[in-house]
Design a protein around this motif. Structure first.
Motif, PDB file in Angstrom:
ATOM      1  N   LEU A 186      13.976 -14.431  17.821  1.00  0.00           N
ATOM      2  CA  LEU A 186      15.220 -15.095  17.422  1.00  0.00           C
ATOM      3  C   LEU A 186      15.065 -16.609  17.360  1.00  0.00           C
ATOM      4  CD1 LEU A 186      17.701 -13.006  19.612  1.00  0.00           C
ATOM      5  CD2 LEU A 186      17.416 -12.841  17.128  1.00  0.00           C
ATOM      6  N   GLU A 190      21.058 -18.308  16.006  1.00  0.00           N
ATOM      7  CA  GLU A 190      21.289 -17.027  15.308  1.00  0.00           C
ATOM      8  C   GLU A 190      22.372 -16.221  16.017  1.00  0.00           C
ATOM      9  OE1 GLU A 190      16.849 -15.821  14.292  1.00  0.00           O
ATOM     10  OE2 GLU A 190      18.267 -14.369  13.454  1.00  0.00           O
ATOM     11  N   VAL A 192      23.704 -12.658  17.049  1.00  0.00           N
ATOM     12  CA  VAL A 192      23.136 -11.333  17.269  1.00  0.00           C
ATOM     13  C   VAL A 192      24.274 -10.372  17.541  1.00  0.00           C
ATOM     14  CG1 VAL A 192      21.448 -10.023  18.603  1.00  0.00           C
ATOM     15  CG2 VAL A 192      21.210 -12.513  18.414  1.00  0.00           C
ATOM     16  N   HIS A 201      22.570 -17.038  19.923  1.00  0.00           N
ATOM     17  CA  HIS A 201      21.303 -17.259  20.631  1.00  0.00           C
ATOM     18  C   HIS A 201      21.091 -18.769  20.793  1.00  0.00           C
ATOM     19  CE1 HIS A 201      16.728 -17.080  20.799  1.00  0.00           C
ATOM     20  NE2 HIS A 201      17.098 -16.264  21.760  1.00  0.00           N
TER      21      HIS A 201
END
Ligand SMILES: [Zn+2]
Length: 322
Positions: A186, A190, A192, A201
């Motif tokens: 990752l 990002e 998730v 993240h």
């Protein structure tokens, strides 16, 4: 004619030394005037249009004792890399900071300055996280992951991150935690999603086989060395001025709680502990509570070692002459 030439030549030989003396004095005056008792201030920023998650270096030229500054009601923590250095502040733009126009306000010796900056969207991508058999075997379900973060891991993190050390524990730029740096997994920011839940993240995943040496990003004190539910074996270093570095999913601790560590010291071995499907190092940096891209933070911090203006040259000269 030859007589006239001789006269001109003679005239120049007298003039040349005095011209260079005047130039030299002017240069000295200009250099020392910039760094003198009545400095002319200006706000330098490394970027006027940072993205969410980026870090900006703010520099104020001149040598004096007191200055204060704010960005969107957030206090700036100024520091310098030595008595003769300019004042710097690293301003992290949180990954969730609303994009738009903002002002950096700095006050020096009663003089108020401002700099306009434009925060842009980080354009973070989204990925779906499958709960693999391996994760299920480790006891992770979508709900369990979220409840671990809410009820266990983040409270443990927030307890140490809430403490503010008013002085810098470091006196040089930050450095990368692995000898061989490569992203794997990752990226910073990002989103998730696991089932109905979405988490962001706030770090970068770096490729590292189990047992890879993990180095401290800078001098500081270990304020957390604990095995957490999702983040696995986790180390947090307090570098002072609200700057913390975090190392997750470790295989082993090589330093202990409350230990003072030096930049590049091995503090742990990378691994696959906690919510992790493959060995890697999750690396995060928090600056004054902001969630920022740690790699961009380190690149920006490297600029604190540079000289930006004549005041720095004057200060360096003073240091040599001292
Ligand atoms: Zn991660």
């Amino acid at each position: 004619m030859p007589k006239k030439n001789k006269r001109i030549k003679k005239h120049y030989t007298i003039l040349l030394p005095s011209v260079s003396a005047v130039v030299f004095l002017l240069l000295l005056f200009f250099i020392f005037w910039q760094g003198g008792a009545v400095p002319k201030h200006d706000i330098y920023v490394s970027s006027e249009n940072p993205k969410q998650g980026e870090t900006i270096l703010i520099k104020i030229n001149g040598k004096y004792s007191g200055l204060s500054g704010y960005f969107d009601n957030e206090k700036l923590n100024f520091f310098r890399n030595g008595e003769y250095s300019d004042w710097s502040a690293l301003l992290g733009i949180d990954a969730t900071h609303q994009p738009g126009k903002y002002k950096i306000l700095v006050s020096v010796l009663g003089e108020k300055m401002e700099k306009k900056i434009l925060v842009l969207s980080g354009d973070f991508s989204s990925v779906k996280m499958a709960i693999t058999k391996e994760l299920k075997d480790k006891g992770y379900t979508g709900e369990k992951i979220i409840s671990n973060i809410k009820n266990n891991d983040n409270p443990a993190l927030n307890e140490v991150l809430a403490k503010f050390t008013p002085k810098a524990n470091f006196n040089s730029p930050f450095s990368f935690p692995l000898e061989n740096m490569r992203k794997s997994g990752l990226d910073f920011g990002e989103f998730v999603s696991t089932g109905n839940n979405q988490i962001q993240h706030f770090g970068v995943d770096l490729g590292a086989v189990t047992g890879t040496e993990v180095h401290a990003a800078n001098d500081g004190k270990i304020v957390l060395a604990k095995n957490l539910s999702n983040y696995g074996k986790t180390i947090i270093i307090d570098h002072g001025l609200g700057i913390f570095s975090m190392y997750l999913h470790l295989d082993a601790f090589m330093a202990s709680l409350n230990q003072d560590v030096k930049k590049a010291q091995v503090i742990g071995l990378s691994g696959n502990s906690g919510l992790s499907t493959a060995p890697h190092l999750h690396f995060s940096i928090r600056d004054n509570g902001t969630r920022i891209d740690p790699l961009l933070f380190i690149k920006t911090s490297e600029k604190t070692g540079e000289n930006f203006n004549l005041a720095s040259i004057a200060n360096s000269l003073l240091k040599i002459l001292k």
